[in-house]
Design an enzyme around this catalytic site. Structure first.
Site, PDB file in Angstrom:
ATOM      1  N   TYR A  88      15.008  30.781   7.118  1.00 17.72           N
ATOM      2  CA  TYR A  88      13.776  31.440   7.584  1.00 17.72           C
ATOM      3  C   TYR A  88      13.822  31.691   9.082  1.00 17.72           C
ATOM      4  O   TYR A  88      14.222  30.813   9.858  1.00 17.72           O
ATOM      5  CB  TYR A  88      12.562  30.563   7.281  1.00 17.72           C
ATOM      6  CG  TYR A  88      12.091  30.641   5.841  1.00 17.72           C
ATOM      7  CD1 TYR A  88      11.697  31.848   5.273  1.00 17.72           C
ATOM      8  CD2 TYR A  88      12.016  29.492   5.067  1.00 17.72           C
ATOM      9  CE1 TYR A  88      11.254  31.909   3.965  1.00 17.72           C
ATOM     10  CE2 TYR A  88      11.564  29.535   3.758  1.00 17.72           C
ATOM     11  CZ  TYR A  88      11.181  30.761   3.212  1.00 17.72           C
ATOM     12  OH  TYR A  88      10.743  30.814   1.919  1.00 17.72           O
TER      13      TYR A  88
ATOM     14  N   LYS B 143       0.845  -1.201   0.000  1.00 21.09           N
ATOM     15  CA  LYS B 143       0.000   0.000   0.000  1.00 21.09           C
ATOM     16  C   LYS B 143       0.879   1.249   0.000  1.00 21.09           C
ATOM     17  O   LYS B 143       2.068   1.180   0.316  1.00 21.09           O
ATOM     18  CB  LYS B 143      -0.920  -0.023   1.227  1.00 21.09           C
ATOM     19  CG  LYS B 143      -0.185  -0.038   2.559  1.00 21.09           C
ATOM     20  CD  LYS B 143      -1.117  -0.339   3.732  1.00 21.09           C
ATOM     21  CE  LYS B 143      -0.358  -0.351   5.042  1.00 21.09           C
ATOM     22  NZ  LYS B 143      -1.204  -0.780   6.177  1.00 21.09           N
TER      23      LYS B 143
HETATM   24  C1  LIG Z   1      -0.425  -1.674   6.912  1.00 23.91           C
HETATM   25  C2  LIG Z   1      -0.992  -2.993   7.309  1.00 23.91           C
HETATM   26  C3  LIG Z   1      -0.159  -4.112   7.424  1.00 23.91           C
HETATM   27  C4  LIG Z   1       1.342  -4.024   7.355  1.00 23.91           C
HETATM   28  O1  LIG Z   1       1.804  -3.466   8.566  1.00 23.91           O
HETATM   29  P1  LIG Z   1       3.357  -3.332   8.922  1.00 23.91           P
HETATM   30  O2  LIG Z   1       3.360  -2.858  10.323  1.00 23.91           O
HETATM   31  O3  LIG Z   1       3.903  -2.337   7.976  1.00 23.91           O
HETATM   32  O4  LIG Z   1       3.974  -4.660   8.746  1.00 23.91           O
HETATM   33  C5  LIG Z   1      -0.756  -5.341   7.631  1.00 23.91           C
HETATM   34  N1  LIG Z   1      -2.100  -5.452   7.757  1.00 23.91           N
HETATM   35  C6  LIG Z   1      -2.915  -4.389   7.692  1.00 23.91           C
HETATM   36  C7  LIG Z   1      -4.387  -4.586   7.869  1.00 23.91           C
HETATM   37  C8  LIG Z   1      -2.396  -3.124   7.492  1.00 23.91           C
HETATM   38  O5  LIG Z   1      -3.211  -2.060   7.458  1.00 23.91           O
END
Ligand SMILES: *Cc1c(COP(=O)(O)O)cnc(C)c1O
Length: 382
Positions: A275, A54
């Site tokens: 800044y 993702k």
């Molecule tokens: C993002 C996510 C993961 C992966 O999590 P990590 O901590 O990056 O390993 C797994 N399952 C779900 C439902 C998630 O939202």
């Protein structure tokens, strides 16, 4: 073709035309990614290991990352949105399973089914919509059923699970291919939420159709065999984030970030720097301005904090982080415009950057901007 001096990584290929104009270079080590996937598979024992890709594979490029994971044997992929799944579909073989963690927005069901993508069904209403489409098509459409085992974020409530158990016709037109849940506190192994969620997951999953089960993210995978079930879902650990407590990171760094020196100047004592003049030069200084800023995901909270490395030499941050640039105290370092300095790498790790910015490695990686030159290499990160 080597366009500029790139001192810290002189042997890296320049992969994009006009690359010398990019203010920073994000290097992704695909060999380290492969090693991390294998390491997680070893840790997972008999459980399969999915790839969570993702947010563009946590900022590193899902369309490059996912096929590499496939080559290593990964067959299941998780994204958050249908739009991400649709981008991924053409770069993966047909039998790759792509799950949409956030589930479907009303009206997206037909597009999802047509593309052969598997929604994570998070509520009774999402189930009703998916079931209606399956019945209309005269098919059983694959779905993952997510239940909320104690995070109050996404997933069927215990009441909804009981309702499905009592009225199995709600699953008509649906083939349950996965029953899953997500841990809220897996990064704290001693947290009582972990065994509580494990027990809730077992109890609720038993009321749903028999299918593969999945509970563990990266940190959950290291909580022991009870948490692994049939499929683990690591994300951050694939990309080098530390999934365990304690000082040693079992994962290899996958991302390296170098920024390019744009300009050098010598200033006398008393000069206001950046800044707000948040730094006033205490003595004569040599300053180097580099081409990365908060618009590229380098957090403004790192104003006057951390800095960069030239080989082993630290160049402290001087003044506030701007939108497109950061000023460094170059000291006596032998820098020229066009040179690259390390922002994330062997001398300044992702964990250190996140901690100094008051955040977590996930946020640093996923915020990394789109203006970088991206180099994909096999095993030449350090
Ligand atoms: C993002 C996510 C993961 C992966 O999590 P990590 O901590 O990056 O390993 C797994 N399952 C779900 C439902 C998630 O939202």
């Amino acid at each position: 073709m080597s366009v500029v001096s790139s001192r810290p990584t002189p042997d890296l290929p320049v992969s994009a035309a006009g690359a010398a104009s990019a203010g920073a270079v994000l290097t992704v080590d695909l060999a380290a990614l492969r090693a991390n996937y294998r390491r997680l598979r070893l840790e997972a024992g008999g459980a399969a290991v999915a790839g969570v890709v993702k947010a563009d594979a946590y900022g590193l490029g899902a369309e490059r990352i996912a096929p590499v994971l496939w080559e290593e044997g990964c067959r299941s992929f998780f994204v958050a949105h249908l739009s991400e799944a649709l981008l991924l579909r053409p770069v993966l073989p047909h039998d790759a399973e792509i799950f949409v963690l956030n589930g479907l927005a009303p009206g997206d069901e037909a597009r999802c089914a047509a593309a052969g993508i598997v929604p994570v069904v998070n509520s009774a209403s999402q189930l009703a919509a998916w079931s209606a489409l399956g019945r209309a098509l005269g098919k059983r459409l694959p779905a993952a059923l997510q239940l909320d085992s104690g995070m109050a974020r996404l997933g069927l409530s215990p009441g909804e699970v009981l309702a499905i158990e009592a009225e199995p016709e709600r699953l008509e037109g649906v083939e349950t291919v996965l029953v899953m849940s997500h841990l809220a506190c897996a990064d704290e192994p001693a947290h009582p939420a972990n065994p509580a969620q494990l027990a809730a997951f077992r109890a609720l999953a038993a009321r749903l159709p028999a299918a593969r089960r999945s509970l563990a993210n990266s940190a959950g995978l290291f909580l022991g065999s009870d948490y692994r079930f049939d499929l683990c879902r690591p994300g951050i650990a694939l990309y080098g984030g530390k999934p365990t407590e304690g000082p040693v990171n079992p994962m290899r760094a996958v991302a390296r970030l170098d920024a390019r020196v744009i300009q050098l100047r010598d200033v006398p004592a008393g000069t206001g720097v950046g800044y707000g003049w948040s730094l006033v030069a205490p003595g004569a200084m040599r300053l180097a301005t580099i081409g990365i800023g908060y618009a590229d995901g380098w957090p403004r909270s790192l104003s006057n904090r951390l800095g960069a490395f030239l080989d082993g030499t630290r160049l402290a941050a001087a003044g506030r982080v701007s939108m497109d640039s950061v000023i460094l105290d170059a000291g006596g370092a032998p820098l020229s415009p066009g040179d690259l300095v390390e922002l994330i790498g062997p001398h300044q790790t992702l964990e250190e950057v996140a901690a100094a910015a008051g955040t977590i490695p996930y946020e640093i990686l996923t915020a990394l901007g789109q203006r970088f030159e991206r180099r994909y290499v096999e095993g030449r990160l350090a």
